[in-house]
Scaffold this motif. Structure first.
Motif, mmCIF file in Angstrom:
data_model
loop_
_atom_site.group_PDB
_atom_site.id
_atom_site.type_symbol
_atom_site.label_atom_id
_atom_site.label_comp_id
_atom_site.label_asym_id
_atom_site.label_seq_id
_atom_site.Cartn_x
_atom_site.Cartn_y
_atom_site.Cartn_z
ATOM 1 N N LEU A 105 0.883 -1.163 0.000
ATOM 2 C CA LEU A 105 0.000 0.000 0.000
ATOM 3 C C LEU A 105 0.917 1.209 0.000
ATOM 4 N N PHE A 106 0.925 1.922 -1.113
ATOM 5 C CA PHE A 106 1.918 2.977 -1.287
ATOM 6 C C PHE A 106 1.206 4.312 -1.499
ATOM 7 N N PHE A 107 1.601 5.290 -0.704
ATOM 8 C CA PHE A 107 1.034 6.635 -0.838
ATOM 9 C C PHE A 107 1.997 7.471 -1.647
ATOM 10 N N GLU A 108 1.561 7.919 -2.792
ATOM 11 C CA GLU A 108 2.438 8.747 -3.611
ATOM 12 C C GLU A 108 1.901 10.167 -3.605
ATOM 13 N N ALA A 109 2.678 11.078 -3.066
ATOM 14 C CA ALA A 109 2.251 12.471 -3.003
ATOM 15 C C ALA A 109 2.849 13.222 -4.180
ATOM 16 N N ARG A 110 2.036 14.070 -4.761
ATOM 17 C CA ARG A 110 2.510 14.884 -5.870
ATOM 18 C C ARG A 110 2.219 16.342 -5.545
ATOM 19 N N LYS A 111 3.199 17.157 -5.790
ATOM 20 C CA LYS A 111 3.058 18.612 -5.626
ATOM 21 C C LYS A 111 2.653 19.008 -4.211
ATOM 22 N N GLY A 112 2.895 18.137 -3.275
ATOM 23 C CA GLY A 112 2.574 18.478 -1.899
ATOM 24 C C GLY A 112 1.104 18.642 -1.631
ATOM 25 N N LYS A 113 0.250 18.176 -2.548
ATOM 26 C CA LYS A 113 -1.180 18.260 -2.272
ATOM 27 C C LYS A 113 -1.964 17.070 -2.798
ATOM 28 N N ASP A 114 -1.589 16.543 -3.944
ATOM 29 C CA ASP A 114 -2.353 15.418 -4.481
ATOM 30 C C ASP A 114 -1.783 14.120 -3.937
#
Lengths: 464, 305
Positions: free
Chosen positions: B82-91
């Motif tokens: 289960l991997f949380f990938e954050a993009r641009k510090g918001k998505d």
């Protein structure tokens, strides 16, 4: 002898496109790891050897596909067959070739593989909780669509060769399904390019692949399987039906709640039927998801909310009462005024009647006396009411004092103790009705002058 | 030798599915990429606290080389990621994957509320096995079936997991609505139907005896809350061909750029109007810098010069 063998190997390696040195290095690494394992250091090694094997296979594979047409045919024929079989066939082919060329290499490979299988056995027998699926080897890309892609790639390379001889052949090859836009763009003229409909990606929803993946990983959840193994409940009807508007928070959450509640009921009965403990006994204490500190915060929040609500209700009540109180006061005053008017009128009429009566018959009858008493009573009552504001002086002649006196009495007070009348007491000091925060904050009516600095104060104050 | 290898590998391959059928063994590697916000991190912690069969790892560095996660999972002996990938510090994108062979689902996570900020009164044992409640819609489409299976593997705590508690006191709800998957978590609260305010000793007795119809179940929400929008399903683990793609999904970047564009268009229209007005004034000779209007013979200034 050994030197000759080494040279032979090196030449073979060059021919096959395998860096022999690397292979040797890897083998050494592996050996060292094996030693570590023996020493009892638990290192999970499975991924690396598996990858290595893959790596070793790859260059050989590519070479094969290039130089031998036979292999391609084999692959074409077996396209529909299972992947694993494909892999094994490839392995076999590899082996056969290896046997032909060099026995030494083959044996080494064999050794590695057997070692690998040993590792796997070791892992399964270890006390780890999870059994890993065996990794399905894939030639570079995915499983389903890789074979056609590979084919097309091969065709393209062939095409490139053909293009040199005659480029017309290319356009006849219309049956190709997945030609990239760019490829076409290069070949077409500008006029033709205009006519071309832009290539739109279609929705990908590969049902067969999805179901195959599902079958591969699927956990049995049927009626034959004990419920406690999976604990999953599927709702009897889609929850979406009971959500008319997704933006409506209350409806939506209610639907979710209903779904979960249904699951809880079904799950509870199923688990109890299987004899699995469900309810936590009251004397079972364990760590909770939310710590006590967090629950305390939640409680504090709830209490605060409740008190706020209560305070707001109280304030509203007070406001309403104030408004209503004024109304009551006004009504009372009006009533009083009305009563006064009525009594005055009554007196007037009575007086008139009396005067008439005395004028007509000098001899006063009993009835007249009685009547007089009634009049006197009325007058007295009225006097009492009017005099209630300004108190009557005891021993003074009956009848109201003159208007001026009355006014003065009302103004300055009359009778009673005069000392301490204006001094404050507990009630007066507790009464803050005259206090206004606004006035207090704005600094009073006049606005108190800010206290100056000491030097200026002294200078302004003069000598003392 | 090849034959020996073949027989060995085949033997082990055929054994595996049988064993899996008998026992549900799952372990989940749970980790995030770099650049997650504190809320994302708190959600991750909330989920980890409810999954005793998970292994939480440090933040994963690379965002492009996700296939490295497979090796990492292998290293930790996990078969789910289960991997949380954050993009641009918001998505926030959530990847759910079965490790050696896939499939992998990529979700976009929205409407995130962590357990702490929700202030719900519900609470449950740390590591108790949840009941998983799935919407009936999950059975309609193959991709939803697959997603359901992945949820079952990831969020369902396997029987006899190492740190799991023996009692069941919460439900996890998965609902498909509006093309998204809504996830809720409730505590199961059992109360006596007849004597609601009965003393504790009285209360616990019938429960121990077994199923009785007189207990009433109600739920109290625990949290966290979030909504997942499936984007793609890959056949392999963090790789392989895409076997499902959600066409309804609009990337948050697109949404933001659209918003910006509408704002810009307003400004552009206004700026254009201003230019037009200036040009018009210039044509009428009303501007000091612009071209003068040609003076007429009968102009007042000429006549009375």
């Amino acid at each position: 002898m050994a030197k000759a063998k080494g040279r032979l190997l090196a030449s073979l390696a060059v021919e096959k496109g395998v860096d022999y040195k690397k292979v040797v290095e890897k083998r050494k690494q592996k050996e060292s790891r094996r030693e570590k394992r023996k020493a009892g250091i638990a290192v999970d090694e499975k991924p690396q050897p598996a990858k290595k094997q893959k790596k070793e296979q790859k260059p050989a594979e590519s070479e094969e596909s290039e130089d031998s047409e036979d292999y391609e045919d084999v692959e074409d024929g077996e396209e529909d067959s299972e992947d694993e079989e494909d892999d094994y066939d490839m392995a076999e082919l590899l082996d056969r070739e290896a046997v032909e060329s060099d026995e030494e290499e083959d044996e080494d490979d064999e050794d590695e593989r057997i070692d690998l299988s040993k590792f796997e056995h070791d892992e399964s027998s270890s006390d780890s909780e999870v059994e890993m699926e065996e990794k399905i080897e894939r030639p570079k890309k995915g499983k389903q669509s890789d074979t056609p892609q590979l084919k097309s790639a091969l065709k393209k390379t062939k095409k490139a060769d053909l293009q040199e001889s005659d480029s017309d052949e290319e356009e006849e090859d219309e049956e190709e399904e997945d030609i990239d836009m760019e490829d076409i763009d290069d070949e077409l003229d500008d006029e033709e390019r205009e006519d071309l409909v832009p290539y739109v990606r279609t929705t990908i929803n590969n049902h067969t692949a999805l179901l195959a993946a599902l079958n591969r990983i699927g956990m049995p959840t049927g009626p034959g399987v004990p419920f406690a193994t999976h604990q999953s409940v599927i709702s009897s009807k889609p929850t979406t039906e009971s959500i008319p508007d997704i933006q409506d928070d209350l409806q939506r959450e209610l639907a979710f709640y209903a779904q979960a509640l249904e699951a809880a009921q079904i799950g509870r009965s199923a688990l109890l039927k299987e004899g699995v403990p469900f309810t936590r006994p009251n004397d079972y204490f364990a760590e909770m998801v939310k710590s006590d500190g967090q629950m305390e915060k939640v409680k504090a929040k709830l209490v605060e909310e409740a008190t706020n609500k209560k305070a707001a209700a109280e304030a509203r009540k007070q406001r309403d009462l104030k408004k209503f109180g004024k109304q009551v006061q006004v009504a009372k005053e009006q009533e009083r005024a009305k009563a006064k008017r009525e009594t005055l009128e009554k007196i007037k009429t009575l007086k008139k009647k009396r005067a008439e009566g005395s004028a007509s018959a000098l001899g006063a009858t009993e009835a007249d006396d009685l009547f007089d008493v009634a009049v006197d009573n009325e007058i007295k009552a009225h006097d009492k009411r009017t005099a209630s504001a300004g108190k009557k002086r005891p021993g003074a002649p009956s009848g109201a004092p003159n208007a001026k006196r009355q006014k003065k009495d009302a103004k300055y007070g009359f009778g009673g103790k005069k000392r301490h009348a204006k001094s404050g007491d507990a009630v007066s000091s507790g009464d803050l009705s005259g206090f206004s925060v606004k006035r207090m904050k704005s600094g009073g009516k006049g606005g108190a002058k800010p206290r100056l600095g000491k030097s200026r104060r002294n200078a302004g104050g003069g000598k003392r | 030798m090849a034959a020996v290898y073949k027989s060995l590998s085949k033997g082990s391959g055929s054994d595996l599915p049988k064993e899996r059928a008998t026992k549900n063994k799952q372990r989940v590697l749970i980790l995030s990429s770099r650049g997650v916000t504190y809320r994302h991190r708190h959600l991750l912690n909330d989920l980890a606290s409810m999954m005793p069969h998970c292994k939480k790892d440090a933040k994963f560095d690379a965002k492009s080389k996700l296939y490295q996660l497979c090796e990492l999972a292998d290293l930790y002996n996990c078969n789910n990621v289960l991997f949380f990938e954050a993009r641009k510090g918001k998505d926030l994108y959530v990847w759910l994957s079965k490790v050696p062979n896939g499939p992998t689902v990529k979700f976009h996570l929205q409407n995130l509320h962590t357990m702490e900020e929700l202030h719900f009164t519900g609470n449950c044992l740390k590591g108790s096995r949840p009941l998983l409640s799935f919407d009936a819609t999950f059975e309609t489409e193959p991709h939803l079936k697959l997603i359901k299976e992945l949820f079952l593997h990831t969020f369902g705590v396997p029987q006899g997991a190492r740190k799991s508690k023996p009692f069941i006191d919460h439900v996890m709800g998965f609902t498909v609505a509006d093309g998204k998957i809504w996830i809720r978590n409730y505590q199961i609260n059992e109360t006596e139907k007849t004597g609601k305010e009965g003393d504790d000793a009285d209360k616990s007795k019938p429960k121990h005896k077994g199923p009785k119809g007189d207990t009433e179940i109600n739920l109290v929400e625990i949290g966290p809350r979030f909504v997942l929008t499936p984007i793609i399903i890959q056949e392999g683990s963090f790789g392989g061909p895409i076997i499902y793609e959600n066409r309804q999904f609009v990337s948050p970047n697109q949404v933001r750029s659209e918003l910006r564009r509408t704002k810009a268009s307003r400004h552009n229209a206004r700026a254009e109007k201003q230019v037009e007005r200036l040009a018009k004034k210039g044509d009428l000779g009303l501007r000091t810098s612009g071209p003068r209007k040609a003076t007429d013979e009968l102009d007042t200034r000429k006549v009375f010069a």
